[in-house]
Design a protein around this motif. Sequence first.
Motif: not given
Length: 136
Positions: A35-42
């Motif tokens: 899994l990759k949880n997409v964040t604002i920081a990414d």
Amino acid sequence: MYKYNDIINILSPHTSNILVDKILYFEHGQYIYALKNVTIADMAFLRKDTKLYSSNLFLVIESLYQAIMLFCEISNLPKEIINVNMGAIDTSIQPGDTICIEITVIEKSDRFMKLEGKSMKDGQIIFNPNITIKLI
């Protein structure tokens, strides 16, 4: 099962941007589901540091590539990718999305292994490459 620190230790020689967050399933030499949880920081980091046309494109491709590296490392396979058939990529991702990454062995010989990669968002395939790695 592998924890995030294990993922960091495995991927850090290959990249400074660790994008895979979790390995949910793993079958030695056959299958990995991560899994990759997409964040604002990414998104902010990628826009600033990749200097690419689309940080979303980079995120989708690099997440799948890192899952392949994890699969090869944990399965004690060589990491020499010799061919990638990319296909279409849907880059409509945003913070809060989860990218499910699945790598499955579809063919194996003494010299090569063919993998099917799937990156999915909300149950829909957004990236579906075929990858060939050299075993010898």
